[in-house]
Design a protein around this motif. Structure first.
Motif, PDB file in Angstrom:
ATOM      1  N   ASP A   1     -60.227  77.975   9.110  1.00 46.15           N
ATOM      2  CA  ASP A   1     -60.896  79.026   8.392  1.00 46.15           C
ATOM      3  C   ASP A   1     -61.114  79.354   7.191  1.00 46.15           C
ATOM      4  N   GLY A   2     -61.651  78.147   6.303  1.00 47.57           N
ATOM      5  CA  GLY A   2     -62.029  78.211   4.921  1.00 47.57           C
ATOM      6  C   GLY A   2     -60.932  78.103   4.005  1.00 47.57           C
ATOM      7  N   GLY A   3     -59.580  77.803   4.402  1.00 42.07           N
ATOM      8  CA  GLY A   3     -58.495  77.600   3.540  1.00 42.07           C
ATOM      9  C   GLY A   3     -58.545  76.284   2.750  1.00 42.07           C
ATOM     10  N   ASP A   4     -57.636  76.165   1.959  1.00 43.29           N
ATOM     11  CA  ASP A   4     -57.255  75.096   1.285  1.00 43.29           C
ATOM     12  C   ASP A   4     -57.108  73.791   2.312  1.00 43.29           C
ATOM     13  N   TYR A   5     -57.519  72.695   1.928  1.00 43.01           N
ATOM     14  CA  TYR A   5     -57.267  71.561   2.622  1.00 43.01           C
ATOM     15  C   TYR A   5     -55.813  70.990   2.444  1.00 43.01           C
ATOM     16  N   VAL A   6     -55.392  70.690   3.724  1.00 43.79           N
ATOM     17  CA  VAL A   6     -53.966  70.245   3.948  1.00 43.79           C
ATOM     18  C   VAL A   6     -53.986  68.807   4.538  1.00 43.79           C
ATOM     19  N   THR A   7     -53.005  67.946   4.249  1.00 42.38           N
ATOM     20  CA  THR A   7     -53.104  66.909   5.088  1.00 42.38           C
ATOM     21  C   THR A   7     -52.216  66.661   6.344  1.00 42.38           C
ATOM     22  N   VAL A   8     -52.712  66.190   7.358  1.00 41.90           N
ATOM     23  CA  VAL A   8     -52.053  66.261   8.754  1.00 41.90           C
ATOM     24  C   VAL A   8     -51.700  64.704   9.105  1.00 41.90           C
ATOM     25  N   PRO A   9     -50.429  64.591   9.250  1.00 36.41           N
ATOM     26  CA  PRO A   9     -49.934  63.029   9.383  1.00 36.41           C
ATOM     27  C   PRO A   9     -50.698  62.430  10.581  1.00 36.41           C
ATOM     28  N   LEU A  10     -50.809  61.053  10.209  1.00 32.47           N
ATOM     29  CA  LEU A  10     -51.583  60.342  11.309  1.00 32.47           C
ATOM     30  C   LEU A  10     -50.442  59.557  11.823  1.00 32.47           C
ATOM     31  N   THR A  11     -50.456  59.266  13.295  1.00 28.48           N
ATOM     32  CA  THR A  11     -49.671  58.405  13.983  1.00 28.48           C
ATOM     33  C   THR A  11     -50.464  57.126  14.195  1.00 28.48           C
ATOM     34  N   GLU A  12     -50.021  55.971  13.982  1.00 28.80           N
ATOM     35  CA  GLU A  12     -50.545  54.740  14.175  1.00 28.80           C
ATOM     36  C   GLU A  12     -50.083  54.303  15.308  1.00 28.80           C
ATOM     37  N   LYS A  13     -51.297  53.962  16.061  1.00 26.88           N
ATOM     38  CA  LYS A  13     -50.719  53.592  17.557  1.00 26.88           C
ATOM     39  C   LYS A  13     -51.041  51.958  17.533  1.00 26.88           C
ATOM     40  N   SER A  14     -51.970  51.464  16.825  1.00 21.17           N
ATOM     41  CA  SER A  14     -52.259  49.854  16.718  1.00 21.17           C
ATOM     42  C   SER A  14     -52.747  49.791  15.323  1.00 21.17           C
ATOM     43  N   ALA A  15     -53.023  48.639  15.086  1.00 16.90           N
ATOM     44  CA  ALA A  15     -53.591  48.249  13.778  1.00 16.90           C
ATOM     45  C   ALA A  15     -54.855  49.140  13.577  1.00 16.90           C
ATOM     46  N   GLY A  16     -54.887  49.854  12.453  1.00 19.69           N
ATOM     47  CA  GLY A  16     -56.219  50.715  12.353  1.00 19.69           C
ATOM     48  C   GLY A  16     -56.480  51.929  13.317  1.00 19.69           C
TER      49      GLY A  16
ATOM     50  N   SER B   1     -62.713  72.438   9.243  1.00 18.89           N
ATOM     51  CA  SER B   1     -63.303  71.452   8.585  1.00 18.89           C
ATOM     52  C   SER B   1     -62.374  70.228   8.257  1.00 18.89           C
ATOM     53  N   TYR B   2     -62.945  68.927   8.423  1.00 19.98           N
ATOM     54  CA  TYR B   2     -61.924  67.899   8.338  1.00 19.98           C
ATOM     55  C   TYR B   2     -62.461  66.587   8.106  1.00 19.98           C
ATOM     56  N   TYR B   3     -61.959  65.602   7.275  1.00 16.27           N
ATOM     57  CA  TYR B   3     -62.308  64.353   7.035  1.00 16.27           C
ATOM     58  C   TYR B   3     -61.113  63.378   7.016  1.00 16.27           C
ATOM     59  N   VAL B   4     -61.596  62.200   6.963  1.00 17.05           N
ATOM     60  CA  VAL B   4     -60.519  60.935   7.020  1.00 17.05           C
ATOM     61  C   VAL B   4     -60.860  60.111   5.882  1.00 17.05           C
ATOM     62  N   ASN B   5     -59.912  59.773   4.976  1.00 22.67           N
ATOM     63  CA  ASN B   5     -60.222  58.590   4.094  1.00 22.67           C
ATOM     64  C   ASN B   5     -59.086  57.661   4.026  1.00 22.67           C
ATOM     65  N   ALA B   6     -59.408  56.758   3.233  1.00 19.41           N
ATOM     66  CA  ALA B   6     -58.195  55.729   2.863  1.00 19.41           C
ATOM     67  C   ALA B   6     -58.545  54.871   1.601  1.00 19.41           C
ATOM     68  N   GLN B   7     -57.471  54.145   1.035  1.00 23.51           N
ATOM     69  CA  GLN B   7     -57.981  53.395  -0.082  1.00 23.51           C
ATOM     70  C   GLN B   7     -58.466  51.977   0.354  1.00 23.51           C
ATOM     71  N   GLU B   8     -59.281  51.536  -0.520  1.00 22.12           N
ATOM     72  CA  GLU B   8     -59.807  50.036  -0.156  1.00 22.12           C
ATOM     73  C   GLU B   8     -58.944  49.248  -1.157  1.00 22.12           C
ATOM     74  N   ALA B   9     -58.601  48.246  -0.795  1.00 21.44           N
ATOM     75  CA  ALA B   9     -57.518  47.425  -1.372  1.00 21.44           C
ATOM     76  C   ALA B   9     -57.971  46.706  -2.798  1.00 21.44           C
ATOM     77  N   SER B  10     -58.980  46.351  -2.953  1.00 21.72           N
ATOM     78  CA  SER B  10     -59.286  45.587  -3.995  1.00 21.72           C
ATOM     79  C   SER B  10     -59.885  46.434  -5.300  1.00 21.72           C
ATOM     80  N   THR B  11     -60.392  47.618  -5.098  1.00 25.98           N
ATOM     81  CA  THR B  11     -61.031  48.495  -5.819  1.00 25.98           C
ATOM     82  C   THR B  11     -60.083  49.747  -6.328  1.00 25.98           C
ATOM     83  N   GLY B  12     -59.480  50.349  -5.346  1.00 22.02           N
ATOM     84  CA  GLY B  12     -58.637  51.501  -5.529  1.00 22.02           C
ATOM     85  C   GLY B  12     -59.554  52.749  -5.226  1.00 22.02           C
ATOM     86  N   LEU B  13     -60.623  52.382  -4.696  1.00 27.00           N
ATOM     87  CA  LEU B  13     -61.500  53.241  -4.274  1.00 27.00           C
ATOM     88  C   LEU B  13     -61.161  53.884  -2.924  1.00 27.00           C
TER      89      LEU B  13
END
Length: 943
Positions: A469-484, A500-512
């Motif tokens: 409802d337009g509030g601040d973004y919060v992080t919801v825990p992810l449960t890993e079921k298998s690799a990735g 509204s939601y989005y998913v991201n992660a850090q790429e290993a060699s660049t830190g991006l």
């Protein structure tokens, strides 16, 4: 006759450019917007934050709007050759009455440069020109600043920037004289820069020649370019640039000897440092007369298809009075490297690198207008000798300048370390992109996060971020079921609540940090779930039909048998083995010679809002011209409405399963005879076209009524930056917003389509703003919003009386306007240890013990940031003849003097207060004078 046709066409096109059309702002929200505009005859004339300015007629504008592209009318009846950019950095053109557009560092005026009388100098304005480059939509890439991997040895490297070199370079440029483009002094400056760079050992060094019409004549100008090849990706470049020319009559020390000196020093520092990318050190000529040198270089680079990862421009970075450790940074839409710059400035030098938006007033804009990522460094406190004969090194702060150059150096080296365009993170939703959630119930879905293009995900960095409802973004825990593969569980919320939601992660060699980003978050709503209408994993024949004239590669149901060489899937999406494919043979299952369409059975979606979820594969290798279209029909397939397109150039056309969905009633009315069609084609081109379809679900939803609840903006102050988020309840899918009757724009505010309100109010009083919202199926709601805007803070006390020492002093300062309680501050702490103080309500009070002149600066502000300041001076004096300090003159003062002279009593304070006869000393004569004054009417003491 054929030649005559083309002549007429060219004349019509030229006429349309030189005669009045309308000025529009457009905003791109996806790659398809850019692709449409590039296929049209539309050309941009200015690049903005989040969009472009174009000149178009009303029919062109209507066509653009029909494609779902946001377009806003800025000014009617404009002619491109009567428009100019205001190029002054110091805002002295602000009094002009012919401003047609202004935002951040871009101001466009109506002005005919051919007129003999101009409201300024020739170099104050640059003609607006059409940008002959493609429209681009920029995918935003965020960086995890906390986990960013910076290059080793950065601290030591920045210490190699030499303050004495910066001073020496700037002084040498200044001493050459005014470096006007195309002049003899300008050529002397080119030679000096060339020789300086050559002395560092650069052998890839050249003069980039061009001709410019300046001051009534064509003049030969030259950029000076030094190139340092990269060791890993030499075809990708970082350009570090500045202009070296100056305006007539100015030695140009800060503008722009400072930037030129900085680039020369950075060329020295980087000469023997190994870099992954190629570094280009570019000193541009003829910037002051319209960015000619940088435009010449950038246009050539663009025409040659050069890859410029980042352009750093330094223009005026050393004026005096810059002691606040702040620097202004102008930029483009892509902020990933700007965010790095800010972190480096803060962590390495405790500097605030403040984002200043877009500017057209320096050489970076030549690169930005062609789609390159840019930054423009400029001093925080702007020079007060700009474009004058006083612009010399005596008016510069080389300590401040050194720190700014260190920030630029650290940024360039970090970008070189981090830039890796081919490494990224992919986010997919195995069971379809969730756009609707069951109201008041726990929801769960799967998301897959994995590296692509050679990248890999750092374990434990995958994050699911959501806003309710337009509030601040919060992080919801992810449960890993298998690799990735992860599972997300979401709480239930009332029907109509937006998410509204989005998913991201850090790429290993660049830190991006990549994947999805907040600025392009997925948007959905909580709906009342009613029923699953249809589901098909294609293990059985559920009544799909195939049509089309493709010679080979028609849709067929089966288990993938290809080897993936031509971009075809080697396995289905949901794991049961079966899917639909375009052709299904080993080696070559390519669609060719026409189109093939896969059509669903009939669905009854008359009882609510329909949603279709599906997973799709599409690959159009080589020429990347083919498209995959999705259609829906409400009359059993007699007529079709397009709901989406994959390709031609984006990642969705590069193979790989991806999940999608759409709300049926966004495109057709409620119907009991709904069909969906998936169409792909290849008409004889050389490309390899492969497609797949799997995991079909058709759902039926209902929702609460769509409305905007009553809401009131915070009370605010005129001209202060304001932001708010509008809320609506109910409805289906994503909601969009618009103003009615210009009620927002007329008062200086912008209502964005996502419901955010921003701007600075330009009117005061109780304002009524009329907003309208509509959802994905065009339900609408309206609401009048109340907004109270107050006058800016205004001070009414502009002088204070002096006082007597040792007497109580009290003066109330008066101000009005603003919002909430005004806060009063002794800005520089000048009243400390004077005996006076300033209260938070504006009362100056206290007792001053010593005769003195007291000056202080008052600063007042309200809760919105509206402020004003003023400097006061008050003289505190003593009473002549008051020897004993009791603030009265009587016989006691004569006694005090006698005791001091004959009995070693205390000294008078102030001492000269007891010098009643004005002979320069305190003695018995002063006591006698005082007695005669008191008893015989002699004149009052006072020298």
């Amino acid at each position: 006759m054929r030649n005559l046709y083309w002549v007429l066409l060219i004349l019509i096109f030229a006429f349309s450019l030189s005669h009045g059309n309308d000025l529009y702002r457009i905003r791109l929200s996806e790659h398809a917007d850019a692709e449409y505009l590039n296929s049209s005859e539309t050309l941009p004339i200015a690049v903005l934050s989040q969009g472009y300015l174009i000149i178009a007629d009303k029919s062109q504008a209507a066509l653009i709007e029909s494609q779902g592209i946001e377009i806003f009318l800025i000014e009617s009846d404009v002619v491109i050759d009567k428009l100019v950019f205001d190029m002054r950095h110091d805002e002295q053109s602000e009094g002009l009455d012919d401003v047609v557009f202004e935002e951040e560092g871009i101001r466009i005026l109506r002005l005919d440069l051919s007129e003999k009388s101009l409201p300024g100098n020739e170099f104050d304005f640059m003609p607006v020109f059409q940008i002959h480059a493609n429209f681009q939509y920029f995918e935003v890439v965020d960086l995890n600043i906390d986990k960013l991997l910076l290059p080793p040895g950065l601290d030591d490297l920045i210490d190699s920037v030499s303050r004495s070199n910066l001073f020496s370079n700037t002084r040498n440029l200044q001493n050459l004289g005014d470096r006007v483009a195309g002049s003899a002094v300008g050529e002397e400056a080119q030679n000096w820069i060339y020789n300086r760079l050559s002395s560092f050992g650069y052998d890839s060094l050249y003069l980039d020649e061009f001709t410019v019409y300046i001051q009534g004549a064509n003049r030969d100008c030259r950029n000076v370019i030094a190139v340092k090849p990269g060791l890993v990706t030499p075809e990708a470049k970082i350009v570090i640039g500045a202009h070296f020319d100056a305006v007539p009559g100015s030695p140009g020390a800060d503008d722009n000897g400072s930037g030129t000196s900085a680039v020369i020093e950075l060329a020295r520092v980087f000469k023997n440092i190994e870099t992954n990318l190629t570094f280009v050190f570019a000193l541009f000529d003829a910037e002051e007369y319209g960015l000619h040198g940088s435009r010449h270089y950038a246009n050539n680079a663009y025409s040659n298809g050069e890859t410029i990862i980042f352009m750093i421009n330094l223009d005026m970075v050393g004026a005096e009075d810059n002691d606040e450790d702040m620097v202004r940074i102008y930029h483009g839409d892509d902020l990933k490297y700007i965010n790095i710059l800010q972190q480096l400035a803060d962590s390495l030098l405790n500097f605030d690198a403040s984002k200043a938006g877009t500017s057209s007033r320096s050489d970076h804009y030549s690169f930005q207008s062609l789609g390159y990522d840019v930054s423009f460094f400029q001093e925080w406190v702007f020079s007060d000798v700009y474009h004058t004969s006083g612009d010399n090194t005596n008016r510069m702060d080389f300590g401040y300048m050194t720190d700014v150059v260190k920030i630029a150096m650290a940024t360039a080296y970090s970008v070189d370390w981090l830039a890796s365009p081919n490494r990224s993170v992919s986010v997919t939703y195995p069971n379809g992109l969730p756009l609707s959630f069951a109201a008041d119930e726990l929801s769960s879905f799967e998301v897959r996060v994995e590296g692509i293009h050679g990248g890999s995900v750092v374990p434990g960095t995958a994050e699911f971020n959501c806003s309710i409802d337009g509030g601040d973004y919060v992080t919801v825990p992810l449960t890993e079921k298998s690799a990735g593969l992860y599972e997300v569980e979401m709480e239930g919320y009332p029907a109509g609540t937006p998410i509204s939601y989005y998913v991201n992660a850090q790429e290993a060699s660049t830190g991006l940090i990549s994947g999805e980003v907040e600025s392009k978050a997925n948007a959905g709503s909580y709906l009342y779930f009613e029923s699953l209408v249809f589901e098909d994993d294609f293990s059985l024949d559920e009544g799909w039909t195939v049509e089309g004239d493709a010679v080979v590669g028609q849709w067929e149901r089966g288990i993938p048998s290809g080897d993936g060489i031509n971009g075809d899937p080697v396995e289905d999406f949901d794991g049961n083995g079966w899917c639909y494919l375009t052709g299904n043979s080993s080696g070559d299952s390519n669609v060719d010679g026409g189109k093939t369409s896969l059509i669903s059975p009939v669905f009854d979606l008359s009882g609510g809002y329909g949603e279709v979820r599906y997973s799709v594969w599409f690959s159009n290798s080589l020429d990347r011209e083919d498209l995959f279209h999705v259609y829906v029909s409400g009359d059993e397939g007699q007529t079709w409405v397009k709901t989406g397109t994959l390709g031609p150039f984006s990642d969705d056309a590069a193979g790989g399963w991806q999940s999608r969905s759409f709300i049926v009633n966004k495109y057709i009315d409620f119907s009991s005879t709904v069909r969906v069609k998936f169409e792909v084609s290849d008409y004889g081109k050389e490309s390899m076209v492969e497609a797949g379809l799997d995991g079909i679900k058709v759902l039926l939803h209902s929702s609460e009524s769509f409305e905007i609840p009553e809401q009131t903006f915070l009370e605010w102050t005129k001209k202060q930056p304001f932001s708010a988020i509008l809320k609506a309840t109910g409805g289906v899918g994503v909601r969009r917003w618009s103003e009615i009757n210009g009620s927002f724009s007329l008062v200086g505010l912008t209502l964005n389509p996502d419901g955010t309100v921003e701007g600075s109010p330009t009117r005061t009083g109780q304002l009524s703003l009329l907003a309208e919202a509509y959802d994905e199926v065009l339900n609408t709601a309206q609401r009048t919003l109340s907004f109270m805007v107050n006058e800016p803070v205004a001070l009414h006390t502009f002088s204070l009386p002096g006082g007597m020492i040792r007497e109580s002093y009290s003066q109330q300062l008066d101000a009005d306007g603003g919002t909430g309680e005004l806060i009063w501050i002794d800005k520089y702490g000048d009243l400390e240890e004077t005996g006076l103080s300033l209260s938070s309500t504006g009362l100056v009070s206290g007792v001053v013990e010593d005769p003195r002149l007291i000056g202080f600066t008052v600063y007042i502000s309200d809760i919105t940031g509206s402020d004003q300041e003023w400097t006061y001076e008050m003289n505190f004096e003593y009473i002549d003849g008051d020897a004993n300090g009791d603030n009265t003159v009587n016989v006691g003062d004569a006694v005090f003097i006698i005791n001091h002279v004959f009995k070693q009593g205390p000294s008078p304070y102030p001492y000269l207060a007891a010098d009643t006869n004005c002979d320069g000393d305190v003695n018995v004569g002063d006591a006698v004078y005082l007695v005669n004054h008191i008893f015989k009417g002699w004149p009052a003491p006072g020298c």
